[in-house]
Design a protein around this motif. Structure first.
Motif, mmCIF file in Angstrom:
data_model
loop_
_atom_site.group_PDB
_atom_site.id
_atom_site.type_symbol
_atom_site.label_atom_id
_atom_site.label_comp_id
_atom_site.label_asym_id
_atom_site.label_seq_id
_atom_site.Cartn_x
_atom_site.Cartn_y
_atom_site.Cartn_z
ATOM 1 N N MET A 20 -36.181 6.307 -82.623
ATOM 2 C CA MET A 20 -35.157 7.124 -82.041
ATOM 3 C C MET A 20 -34.914 8.338 -82.931
ATOM 4 O O MET A 20 -34.917 8.251 -84.128
ATOM 5 N N ILE A 21 -34.677 9.445 -82.323
ATOM 6 C CA ILE A 21 -34.489 10.703 -83.032
ATOM 7 C C ILE A 21 -33.031 10.836 -83.460
ATOM 8 O O ILE A 21 -32.125 10.498 -82.726
ATOM 9 N N GLY A 22 -32.803 11.347 -84.665
ATOM 10 C CA GLY A 22 -31.453 11.593 -85.144
ATOM 11 C C GLY A 22 -30.793 12.720 -84.376
ATOM 12 O O GLY A 22 -31.451 13.514 -83.722
ATOM 13 N N LEU A 23 -29.487 12.794 -84.435
ATOM 14 C CA LEU A 23 -28.741 13.823 -83.731
ATOM 15 C C LEU A 23 -28.527 15.045 -84.607
ATOM 16 O O LEU A 23 -28.359 14.926 -85.806
ATOM 17 N N VAL A 24 -28.498 16.194 -83.973
ATOM 18 C CA VAL A 24 -28.060 17.404 -84.659
ATOM 19 C C VAL A 24 -26.543 17.357 -84.618
ATOM 20 O O VAL A 24 -25.949 17.293 -83.553
ATOM 21 N N THR A 25 -25.937 17.328 -85.753
ATOM 22 C CA THR A 25 -24.489 17.156 -85.798
ATOM 23 C C THR A 25 -23.760 18.482 -85.908
ATOM 24 O O THR A 25 -24.294 19.472 -86.372
ATOM 25 N N CYS A 34 -25.878 14.420 -92.408
ATOM 26 C CA CYS A 34 -25.405 13.053 -92.216
ATOM 27 C C CYS A 34 -23.887 13.074 -92.044
ATOM 28 O O CYS A 34 -23.199 13.745 -92.807
ATOM 29 N N PRO A 35 -23.342 12.321 -91.077
ATOM 30 C CA PRO A 35 -21.891 12.307 -90.903
ATOM 31 C C PRO A 35 -21.164 11.609 -92.049
ATOM 32 O O PRO A 35 -19.979 11.825 -92.255
ATOM 33 N N ASN A 36 -21.876 10.791 -92.819
ATOM 34 C CA ASN A 36 -21.268 10.036 -93.908
ATOM 35 C C ASN A 36 -21.294 10.810 -95.234
ATOM 36 O O ASN A 36 -20.259 11.060 -95.829
ATOM 37 N N CYS A 37 -22.480 11.199 -95.686
ATOM 38 C CA CYS A 37 -22.600 11.809 -97.024
ATOM 39 C C CYS A 37 -22.911 13.304 -96.986
ATOM 40 O O CYS A 37 -22.979 13.950 -98.011
ATOM 41 N N LYS A 38 -23.131 13.835 -95.791
ATOM 42 C CA LYS A 38 -23.410 15.269 -95.572
ATOM 43 C C LYS A 38 -24.774 15.728 -96.090
ATOM 44 O O LYS A 38 -25.034 16.912 -96.213
ATOM 45 N N GLN A 39 -25.661 14.792 -96.376
ATOM 46 C CA GLN A 39 -27.028 15.121 -96.783
ATOM 47 C C GLN A 39 -27.762 15.742 -95.592
ATOM 48 O O GLN A 39 -27.655 15.260 -94.473
ATOM 49 N N PHE A 56 -30.796 16.543 -93.058
ATOM 50 C CA PHE A 56 -31.896 15.726 -92.560
ATOM 51 C C PHE A 56 -32.680 16.485 -91.512
ATOM 52 O O PHE A 56 -32.255 17.523 -91.015
ATOM 53 N N ASN A 57 -33.854 15.960 -91.167
ATOM 54 C CA ASN A 57 -34.705 16.546 -90.147
ATOM 55 C C ASN A 57 -34.447 15.808 -88.838
ATOM 56 O O ASN A 57 -34.848 14.662 -88.691
ATOM 57 N N PRO A 58 -33.797 16.437 -87.837
ATOM 58 C CA PRO A 58 -33.437 15.742 -86.607
ATOM 59 C C PRO A 58 -34.638 15.319 -85.759
ATOM 60 O O PRO A 58 -34.507 14.462 -84.901
ATOM 61 N N GLU A 59 -35.791 15.893 -85.996
ATOM 62 C CA GLU A 59 -36.976 15.528 -85.235
ATOM 63 C C GLU A 59 -37.696 14.318 -85.815
ATOM 64 O O GLU A 59 -38.527 13.717 -85.151
ATOM 65 N N GLU A 60 -37.370 13.940 -87.048
ATOM 66 C CA GLU A 60 -38.069 12.840 -87.709
ATOM 67 C C GLU A 60 -37.167 11.703 -88.158
ATOM 68 O O GLU A 60 -37.587 10.554 -88.180
ATOM 69 N N ASP A 61 -35.937 11.990 -88.523
ATOM 70 C CA ASP A 61 -35.090 10.995 -89.171
ATOM 71 C C ASP A 61 -34.131 10.314 -88.200
ATOM 72 O O ASP A 61 -33.483 10.962 -87.389
ATOM 73 N N TYR A 110 -32.211 7.611 -89.742
ATOM 74 C CA TYR A 110 -31.242 7.163 -90.733
ATOM 75 C C TYR A 110 -31.264 8.125 -91.912
ATOM 76 O O TYR A 110 -32.297 8.698 -92.235
ATOM 77 N N CYS A 111 -30.122 8.279 -92.560
ATOM 78 C CA CYS A 111 -30.026 9.149 -93.730
ATOM 79 C C CYS A 111 -30.794 8.532 -94.896
ATOM 80 O O CYS A 111 -30.593 7.358 -95.220
ATOM 81 N N PHE A 112 -31.651 9.319 -95.518
ATOM 82 C CA PHE A 112 -32.426 8.812 -96.655
ATOM 83 C C PHE A 112 -31.586 8.737 -97.923
ATOM 84 O O PHE A 112 -31.980 8.116 -98.901
ATOM 85 N N ASN A 113 -30.401 9.330 -97.914
ATOM 86 C CA ASN A 113 -29.530 9.307 -99.083
ATOM 87 C C ASN A 113 -28.594 8.086 -99.085
ATOM 88 O O ASN A 113 -28.459 7.419 -100.099
#
Length: 83
Positions: free
Chosen positions: A1-6, A17-22, A24-29, A31-34
């Motif tokens: 599943m593709i991540g969302l552009v927030t 990331c909505p949690n840590c603000k890291q 990310f690449n929305p086309e590949e990620d 889950y947050c890698f941080n």
């Protein structure tokens, strides 16, 4: 599943990331890698039709949804205080 552009405040589209603000690449990620947080918003009720296997076309909620439009349960982002 593709991540969302927030879009977390300020009106600018950000890939964070909505949690840590890291960033990310929305086309590949998915889950947050941080911090490991999911980058998609879901219904928090495991019994909801949105969470049934095979319903992948309607599984994800919009990034700004506080509640599920099928069952009325809190979204995961809302339950965690992200929105």
């Amino acid at each position: 599943m593709i991540g969302l552009v927030t879009n977390w405040g300020g009106g600018e589209i950000m890939n964070k990331c909505p949690n840590c603000k890291q960033e990310f690449n929305p086309e590949e990620d998915s889950y947050c890698f941080n911090c490991g947080e999911s980058l998609a918003n879901f219904c928090s009720d495991d019994e909801c039709i949105r969470n049934e296997q095979g319903n992948e076309d309607i599984l994800e909620l919009p990034k700004d949804a506080c509640f599920c439009n099928y069952c009325g349960s809190k979204s995961t982002f809302y339950a965690k205080g992200f929105i």
